[in-house]
Scaffold this motif. Structure first.
Motif, mmCIF file in Angstrom:
data_model
loop_
_atom_site.group_PDB
_atom_site.id
_atom_site.type_symbol
_atom_site.label_atom_id
_atom_site.label_comp_id
_atom_site.label_asym_id
_atom_site.label_seq_id
_atom_site.Cartn_x
_atom_site.Cartn_y
_atom_site.Cartn_z
ATOM 1 N N VAL A 119 0.872 -1.172 0.000
ATOM 2 C CA VAL A 119 0.000 0.000 0.000
ATOM 3 C C VAL A 119 0.912 1.225 0.000
ATOM 4 C CG1 VAL A 119 -1.770 1.288 1.212
ATOM 5 C CG2 VAL A 119 -1.802 -1.216 1.269
ATOM 6 N N ALA A 120 0.700 2.123 -0.950
ATOM 7 C CA ALA A 120 1.584 3.282 -1.071
ATOM 8 C C ALA A 120 0.780 4.573 -1.134
ATOM 9 C CB ALA A 120 2.458 3.143 -2.319
ATOM 10 N N GLU A 121 1.387 5.656 -0.655
ATOM 11 C CA GLU A 121 0.758 6.968 -0.710
ATOM 12 C C GLU A 121 0.948 7.543 -2.115
ATOM 13 O OE1 GLU A 121 -1.346 10.264 0.515
ATOM 14 O OE2 GLU A 121 -0.984 8.386 1.618
ATOM 15 N N PRO A 122 -0.122 7.898 -2.800
ATOM 16 C CA PRO A 122 0.010 8.482 -4.147
ATOM 17 C C PRO A 122 0.814 9.772 -4.121
ATOM 18 C CG PRO A 122 -2.245 7.757 -3.761
ATOM 19 C CD PRO A 122 -1.543 7.672 -2.440
ATOM 20 N N LEU A 123 1.630 9.954 -5.145
ATOM 21 C CA LEU A 123 2.446 11.157 -5.263
ATOM 22 C C LEU A 123 1.843 12.089 -6.308
ATOM 23 C CD1 LEU A 123 6.044 9.608 -5.284
ATOM 24 C CD2 LEU A 123 4.753 10.509 -3.334
ATOM 25 N N THR A 124 2.210 13.365 -6.211
ATOM 26 C CA THR A 124 1.771 14.371 -7.182
ATOM 27 C C THR A 124 3.007 14.913 -7.894
ATOM 28 O OG1 THR A 124 -0.107 14.988 -5.792
ATOM 29 C CG2 THR A 124 0.546 16.544 -7.519
ATOM 30 N N ASP A 125 2.970 14.965 -9.238
ATOM 31 C CA ASP A 125 4.141 15.428 -9.979
ATOM 32 C C ASP A 125 4.167 16.950 -10.071
ATOM 33 O OD1 ASP A 125 2.364 16.207 -11.980
ATOM 34 O OD2 ASP A 125 2.819 14.534 -13.306
ATOM 35 N N ASP A 126 5.181 17.466 -10.762
ATOM 36 C CA ASP A 126 5.372 18.918 -10.842
ATOM 37 C C ASP A 126 4.240 19.624 -11.575
ATOM 38 O OD1 ASP A 126 7.735 18.617 -9.503
ATOM 39 O OD2 ASP A 126 8.977 18.533 -11.320
ATOM 40 N N GLU A 127 3.493 18.875 -12.395
ATOM 41 C CA GLU A 127 2.393 19.469 -13.158
ATOM 42 C C GLU A 127 1.044 19.292 -12.461
ATOM 43 O OE1 GLU A 127 2.452 17.975 -17.115
ATOM 44 O OE2 GLU A 127 4.523 18.601 -17.498
ATOM 45 N N GLY A 128 1.070 18.790 -11.229
ATOM 46 C CA GLY A 128 -0.153 18.660 -10.453
ATOM 47 C C GLY A 128 -0.923 17.375 -10.676
ATOM 48 N N ARG A 129 -0.350 16.449 -11.457
ATOM 49 C CA ARG A 129 -1.044 15.181 -11.697
ATOM 50 C C ARG A 129 -0.771 14.221 -10.546
ATOM 51 N NH1 ARG A 129 1.358 14.509 -17.694
ATOM 52 N NH2 ARG A 129 3.206 14.832 -16.380
ATOM 53 N N ARG A 130 -1.824 13.640 -10.003
ATOM 54 C CA ARG A 130 -1.698 12.773 -8.833
ATOM 55 C C ARG A 130 -1.895 11.311 -9.229
ATOM 56 N NH1 ARG A 130 -1.615 13.163 -3.401
ATOM 57 N NH2 ARG A 130 -2.674 11.593 -2.122
ATOM 58 N N GLU A 131 -1.049 10.456 -8.680
ATOM 59 C CA GLU A 131 -1.172 9.022 -8.936
ATOM 60 C C GLU A 131 -2.471 8.482 -8.349
ATOM 61 O OE1 GLU A 131 3.242 7.075 -8.700
ATOM 62 O OE2 GLU A 131 2.332 7.717 -6.810
ATOM 63 N N THR A 132 -2.961 7.420 -8.946
ATOM 64 C CA THR A 132 -4.021 6.656 -8.306
ATOM 65 C C THR A 132 -3.361 5.726 -7.285
ATOM 66 O OG1 THR A 132 -3.898 4.830 -9.899
ATOM 67 C CG2 THR A 132 -5.351 6.695 -10.446
ATOM 68 N N GLU A 133 -4.161 5.153 -6.394
ATOM 69 C CA GLU A 133 -3.609 4.219 -5.411
ATOM 70 C C GLU A 133 -2.994 3.017 -6.107
ATOM 71 O OE1 GLU A 133 -6.590 3.215 -2.593
ATOM 72 O OE2 GLU A 133 -6.685 5.233 -1.718
ATOM 73 N N GLN A 134 -3.595 2.595 -7.216
ATOM 74 C CA GLN A 134 -3.073 1.464 -7.977
ATOM 75 C C GLN A 134 -1.710 1.797 -8.578
ATOM 76 O OE1 GLN A 134 -4.860 0.430 -11.871
ATOM 77 N NE2 GLN A 134 -5.202 -1.612 -11.011
ATOM 78 N N GLU A 135 -1.577 2.989 -9.149
ATOM 79 C CA GLU A 135 -0.293 3.410 -9.727
ATOM 80 C C GLU A 135 0.775 3.531 -8.652
ATOM 81 O OE1 GLU A 135 -2.046 6.073 -13.468
ATOM 82 O OE2 GLU A 135 -1.621 6.996 -11.518
ATOM 83 N N ALA A 136 0.395 4.027 -7.486
ATOM 84 C CA ALA A 136 1.359 4.170 -6.391
ATOM 85 C C ALA A 136 1.861 2.800 -5.938
ATOM 86 C CB ALA A 136 0.707 4.912 -5.224
ATOM 87 N N ALA A 137 0.968 1.832 -5.840
ATOM 88 C CA ALA A 137 1.362 0.483 -5.429
ATOM 89 C C ALA A 137 2.291 -0.148 -6.464
ATOM 90 C CB ALA A 137 0.123 -0.382 -5.228
ATOM 91 N N GLN A 138 2.007 0.069 -7.751
ATOM 92 C CA GLN A 138 2.862 -0.458 -8.805
ATOM 93 C C GLN A 138 4.255 0.170 -8.734
ATOM 94 O OE1 GLN A 138 0.832 0.194 -12.521
ATOM 95 N NE2 GLN A 138 -0.954 -0.986 -11.905
ATOM 96 N N ARG A 139 4.291 1.475 -8.481
ATOM 97 C CA ARG A 139 5.577 2.163 -8.379
ATOM 98 C C ARG A 139 6.403 1.589 -7.250
ATOM 99 N NH1 ARG A 139 6.377 5.872 -4.889
ATOM 100 N NH2 ARG A 139 4.180 6.533 -4.819
ATOM 101 N N MET A 140 5.780 1.419 -6.076
ATOM 102 C CA MET A 140 6.513 0.899 -4.925
ATOM 103 C C MET A 140 6.957 -0.538 -5.163
ATOM 104 S SD MET A 140 5.551 1.014 -0.871
ATOM 105 C CE MET A 140 6.001 2.750 -0.815
#
Length: 285
Positions: A76-97
């Motif tokens: 389980v990961a905390e979604p991040l927000t990029d420099d352009e203000g786009r925020r990850e979904t929880e699914q994308e955050a888990a994949q990243r981790m």
């Protein structure tokens, strides 16, 4: 650069229409629907609808495979927000981790970056700049009669200028359909991407002081082009691009390692409708 020579912005396209009926795509029994694939295909533009469809299938299958592995590991990961203000979904955050934990990658050192720089000198030069002027005979390429007329006018201007090249500025003021005609056709300094491909290609073929021997056709009409000066590109110092090279090499290594990791997961999964290059070999660290 004149507005009449600026490239038009690409138009967004609709979802591609495939020539063949889709097959069932699933990852460990979880089906990826045709509707989801059609929506994802819009992120993979291609002149061939089947190519866009297959790229979308592969992207969605990989995401599903990674999501399932992240869930299996309880990530389980905390979604991040990029420099352009786009925020990850929880699914994308888990994949990243998941990938951050699975991939142990070397950091490109000074020697590796310098070697890449020396082996790719052509990539690390400032772009050439051109000082040019043109006379535009405007016409819509879709109107064949009008466009042919514009080409003939340009051809006539070229014939006249061959005998009196010094009249270029006066002819531009009198005949050009581009606002640059008011300054003798001058476009100032232009570089790669500032004009249409056909216009830019014509510039690269000219010697300073030379004029196009034939009309140069672009979507805006027919042009008579004169190249006044070419400022050659210069080598960019290693120190100025070292960080970019390091980022590029790190990204390349990450992509190879991630592809291999996906291949290993695919070898342990039941997948239908798409080939993810299943492999049973260990992940190279």
């Amino acid at each position: 650069m004149s507005m009449s020579e600026r490239k038009p912005a690409p138009k967004p396209g609709a979802a591609p229409r495939r020539r063949f009926a889709p097959v069932t795509v699933s990852v460990n029994g979880v089906e990826i629907t045709a509707a989801a694939i059609a929506q994802e295909a819009q992120n993979h533009p291609s002149e061939d609808p089947d190519t866009a469809w297959n790229q979308a299938v592969r992207a969605l299958a990989i995401r599903e495979l990674l999501s399932q592995e992240a869930a299996r590991q309880g990530i389980v990961a905390e979604p991040l927000t990029d420099d352009e203000g786009r925020r990850e979904t929880e699914q994308e955050a888990a994949q990243r981790m998941l990938l951050e934990g699975a991939l142990s990658l070397p950091v490109p050192d000074e020697e590796s970056c310098l070697r890449y720089y020396r082996q790719n000198q052509a990539r690390f030069r400032s772009p050439a700049l051109y000082e040019a002027a043109h006379i535009l005979f405007a016409a819509d390429r879709r109107d064949k009669t009008a466009f042919a007329g514009a080409v003939e006018k340009a051809r006539g201007a070229i014939a006249e200028l061959k005998g009196q090249p010094g009249r270029f500025a006066d002819m531009a003021k009198a005949l050009s359909d581009c606002p640059s005609g008011q300054v003798g056709g001058s476009l100032g300094q232009i570089g790669p991407g500032d004009t249409t491909p056909a216009f830019e290609a014509a510039l690269t073929r000219l010697e300073p002081g030379g004029m196009s021997a034939e009309p140069v056709e672009t979507p805006y009409g027919a042009h008579v082009i004169r190249l006044d000066r070419c400022i050659e590109g210069r080598p960019v110092p290693f120190e100025a691009v070292r960080e970019k090279i390091a980022d590029y090499l790190a990204e390349a290594v990450w992509r190879r390692a991630a592809a291999q990791y996906v291949s290993i997961l695919a070898g342990q999964a039941e997948i239908t409708g798409v080939d993810l290059g299943a492999s049973a070999t260990p992940l190279v660290q």
